[in-house]
Design a protein around this motif. Structure first.
Motif, short mmCIF file in Angstrom:
data_model
loop_
_atom_site.label_atom_id
_atom_site.label_comp_id
_atom_site.label_asym_id
_atom_site.label_seq_id
_atom_site.Cartn_x
_atom_site.Cartn_y
_atom_site.Cartn_z
N LEU A 1 27.15 32.52 38.53
CA LEU A 1 26.93 31.18 39.07
C LEU A 1 28.17 30.66 39.78
N LYS A 2 29.33 30.88 39.16
CA LYS A 2 30.58 30.34 39.68
C LYS A 2 30.99 30.98 41.01
N HIS A 3 30.72 32.26 41.15
CA HIS A 3 31.21 32.97 42.33
C HIS A 3 30.08 33.45 43.24
N CYS A 4 29.26 34.35 42.74
CA CYS A 4 28.23 34.98 43.58
C CYS A 4 27.23 33.96 44.10
N ALA A 5 26.66 33.17 43.18
CA ALA A 5 25.65 32.19 43.58
C ALA A 5 26.26 31.09 44.44
N ALA A 6 27.42 30.58 44.06
CA ALA A 6 28.05 29.50 44.83
C ALA A 6 28.33 29.94 46.26
N THR A 7 28.79 31.17 46.43
CA THR A 7 29.07 31.69 47.76
C THR A 7 27.79 31.81 48.59
N ALA A 8 26.73 32.36 47.99
CA ALA A 8 25.47 32.53 48.71
C ALA A 8 24.85 31.17 49.06
N GLU B 1 20.25 33.71 52.93
CA GLU B 1 21.08 34.12 51.78
C GLU B 1 20.94 33.10 50.64
N ARG B 2 20.95 31.81 51.00
CA ARG B 2 20.80 30.76 50.00
C ARG B 2 19.42 30.85 49.34
N ASP B 3 18.37 31.01 50.15
CA ASP B 3 17.01 31.07 49.62
C ASP B 3 16.83 32.28 48.71
N ALA B 4 17.41 33.41 49.10
CA ALA B 4 17.31 34.61 48.27
C ALA B 4 18.02 34.40 46.93
N MET B 5 19.15 33.69 46.96
CA MET B 5 19.88 33.43 45.72
C MET B 5 19.08 32.50 44.81
N TYR B 6 18.45 31.48 45.38
CA TYR B 6 17.61 30.60 44.57
C TYR B 6 16.53 31.41 43.87
N ASP B 7 15.87 32.31 44.62
CA ASP B 7 14.83 33.15 44.02
C ASP B 7 15.40 34.03 42.92
N GLU B 8 16.56 34.63 43.17
CA GLU B 8 17.20 35.48 42.18
C GLU B 8 17.52 34.70 40.91
N LEU B 9 18.06 33.49 41.06
CA LEU B 9 18.42 32.68 39.90
C LEU B 9 17.19 32.29 39.08
N VAL B 10 16.12 31.91 39.75
CA VAL B 10 14.89 31.56 39.03
C VAL B 10 14.37 32.77 38.28
N ASP B 11 14.35 33.93 38.93
CA ASP B 11 13.90 35.16 38.25
C ASP B 11 14.79 35.47 37.04
#
Length: 123
Positions: free
Chosen positions: A92-99, A106-116
């Motif tokens: 969350l601190k690095h990978c997700a924040a950057t995306a 890239e942002r939308d893909a990260m949101y999907d990844e986090l929900v999954d």
């Protein structure tokens, strides 16, 4: 409510280092950054867990009391959850924040990844 700007990352402070969650997979992904102390703590925890698992195998081989084995299994589960919490925090601190800061696909893909991830790991 005003939006607060996304944090920026100082390249000198955060170096792209492979971590437990970022070892190359079939897509070649690596963690954006990881705190070296966190990586060291996680590796120590995983080695300790490895020893716990070997101990569990020996307990089963030695026909130890079932309740004692189950107690040790619970302990190993909690130790793995602790590693997972550290990895999630780093993600969350690095990978997700950057995306998320990058925006777009890239942002939308990260949101999907986090929900999954939340659904998979909340069981």
């Amino acid at each position: 409510m005003p939006l607060t700007p996304m944090p920026t990352f100082d390249d000198a402070a955060l170096q792209a280092v492979a971590c437990g969650c970022g070892t190359p997979d079939e897509s070649g992904r690596k963690a954006v950054a990881v705190d070296p102390d966190t990586k060291t703590r996680n590796l120590k925890r995983l080695r300790r867990i490895e020893g716990q698992i070997r101990g569990l195998q020996k307990m089963v081989e030695d026909d130890r009391y079932c309740a004692d084995i189950l107690t040790q299994i619970s302990s190993a589960h909690e130790a793995l959850r602790a590693v997972g919490r550290e990895l999630m925090r780093n993600h969350l601190k690095h990978c997700a924040a950057t995306a998320i800061a990058a925006g777009g696909d890239e942002r939308d893909a990260m949101y999907d990844e986090l929900v999954d991830m939340m659904y998979k790991h909340s069981r």
